[in-house]
Design a protein around this motif. Structure first.
Motif, PDB file in Angstrom:
ATOM      1  N   SER A   1       1.110  -1.269  -0.098  1.00 17.16           N
ATOM      2  CA  SER A   1      -0.128  -0.239  -0.603  1.00 17.16           C
ATOM      3  C   SER A   1       0.751   1.453   0.433  1.00 17.16           C
ATOM      4  O   SER A   1       0.777   2.325  -0.789  1.00 17.16           O
ATOM      5  CB  SER A   1      -1.097  -0.183   0.803  1.00 17.16           C
ATOM      6  OG  SER A   1      -1.394  -1.069   1.941  1.00 17.16           O
TER       7      SER A   1
ATOM      8  N   VAL B   1      -4.304 -10.910   1.717  1.00 16.57           N
ATOM      9  CA  VAL B   1      -4.612 -10.455   3.101  1.00 16.57           C
ATOM     10  C   VAL B   1      -3.864 -10.516   3.996  1.00 16.57           C
ATOM     11  O   VAL B   1      -3.475  -9.908   4.734  1.00 16.57           O
ATOM     12  CB  VAL B   1      -5.843 -10.826   3.596  1.00 16.57           C
ATOM     13  CG1 VAL B   1      -6.403 -10.803   4.507  1.00 16.57           C
ATOM     14  CG2 VAL B   1      -7.102 -11.158   2.679  1.00 16.57           C
TER      15      VAL B   1
ATOM     16  N   ASP C   1      -4.386  -4.626   0.192  1.00 22.71           N
ATOM     17  CA  ASP C   1      -6.040  -4.346   0.454  1.00 22.71           C
ATOM     18  C   ASP C   1      -7.325  -4.229  -1.223  1.00 22.71           C
ATOM     19  O   ASP C   1      -8.197  -3.647  -0.891  1.00 22.71           O
ATOM     20  CB  ASP C   1      -6.769  -3.477   1.273  1.00 22.71           C
ATOM     21  CG  ASP C   1      -6.149  -1.991   0.901  1.00 22.71           C
ATOM     22  OD1 ASP C   1      -5.721  -2.133  -0.367  1.00 22.71           O
ATOM     23  OD2 ASP C   1      -5.904  -0.617   1.980  1.00 22.71           O
TER      24      ASP C   1
ATOM     25  N   ASP D   1     -11.974   1.296  -4.339  1.00 20.88           N
ATOM     26  CA  ASP D   1     -10.227   0.887  -4.388  1.00 20.88           C
ATOM     27  C   ASP D   1      -9.488   2.306  -4.549  1.00 20.88           C
ATOM     28  O   ASP D   1      -8.936   2.846  -4.256  1.00 20.88           O
ATOM     29  CB  ASP D   1      -9.241   0.356  -4.892  1.00 20.88           C
ATOM     30  CG  ASP D   1      -7.984  -0.332  -4.961  1.00 20.88           C
ATOM     31  OD1 ASP D   1      -7.703  -0.186  -3.884  1.00 20.88           O
ATOM     32  OD2 ASP D   1      -7.241   0.451  -5.973  1.00 20.88           O
TER      33      ASP D   1
ATOM     34  N   GLN E   1      -9.957   3.970  -0.701  1.00 20.69           N
ATOM     35  CA  GLN E   1      -8.502   3.462  -0.124  1.00 20.69           C
ATOM     36  C   GLN E   1      -7.519   3.853  -0.517  1.00 20.69           C
ATOM     37  O   GLN E   1      -6.797   4.677   0.375  1.00 20.69           O
ATOM     38  CB  GLN E   1      -8.944   1.770  -0.261  1.00 20.69           C
ATOM     39  CG  GLN E   1      -9.862   1.431   0.071  1.00 20.69           C
ATOM     40  CD  GLN E   1      -9.733  -0.181  -0.310  1.00 20.69           C
ATOM     41  OE1 GLN E   1     -10.404  -0.877   0.548  1.00 20.69           O
ATOM     42  NE2 GLN E   1      -9.011  -0.772  -0.984  1.00 20.69           N
TER      43      GLN E   1
END
Length: 221
Positions: A3, A83, A88, A135, A138
């Motif tokens: 991320s 995960v 994510d 997404d 996010q």
């Protein structure tokens, strides 16, 4: 693809949505590639989980179309590994042999949808649109957190100290007494903190302080 890496790239990259396809059926990959490109999406196809895991980093809103019954490792295992790795990216699982327990396991692990082959083009496009919107949100949230952390890191130790005392509810006079300095000096540090944090108001600064505390960045007393 972490991320953190996606956030770093997203700060300057165009946000063209991406779809990753992992399916060992070349004909299906080609058909999905054609369909998804026809609506303006970037598409990357892989025949195996290993190929997918070696993919380049993409910063745009992304999702994964994942076949459940891959050779060597199952799609559910790939989903579980994502995960565990803290990735994510929204997942849409596909199968020609779906059953209720498999579907329940996939959804509990966070899958956006579970499509049984053959599925309608529109059902797939709807699932992809939902995944990309999730997404996108996010990514926006991660960018906001990263920006807030960068602004906080620009504060001097004394500016940060004054900021935390101010957002805790202390008046300038009380902060001056706490730090053994003058009220004028406190006002200067507080003003610098407001400017560096890009806080439009004191209430805005308080909200930033709360967000930083939730991220574990408030120093211990």
């Amino acid at each position: 693809m972490s991320s953190v890496a996606r956030v770093a790239a997203a700060e300057s990259a165009p946000a063209v949505p991406v779809v990753y396809i992992v399916d060992d059926d070349p004909a299906l990959r080609e058909a999905l590639d054609s369909l998804l490109r026809s609506v303006g999406l970037q598409v990357f196809g892989y025949a195996s989980a290993i190929e997918f895991q070696q993919r380049p980093i993409q910063s745009s809103p992304s999702c994964l179309l994942l076949d459940v019954r891959l050779q060597g490792v199952s799609g559910l295992d790939v989903q579980a590994e994502l995960v565990r790795s803290g990735v994510d990216m929204p997942v849409i699982l596909m199968t020609g042999h779906g059953d209720i327990p498999m579907s329940v396991r996939a959804m509990k692990a966070g899958a956006i949808d579970f499509l049984t082959k053959p599925f309608r083009d529109q059902d797939l496009l709807d699932a992809v649109a939902t995944a990309h919107e999730k997404d996108r949100l996010q990514l926006e949230q991660r960018l906001a957190r990263t920006g807030l952390q960068a602004r906080y890191a620009s504060l001097t130790p004394r500016e940060a100290e004054v900021m935390w005392l101010a957002v805790s509810g202390l008046l300038n006079k009380q902060i001056a007494g706490e730090l053994g300095t003058s009220e004028v000096t406190v006002k200067i540090h507080r003003g610098h903190a407001m400017k560096k944090m890009q806080a439009r108001s004191f209430a805005d600064l308080v909200r930033m302080g709360q967000a930083l505390e939730q991220q574990g960045l408030k120093p211990r007393a």
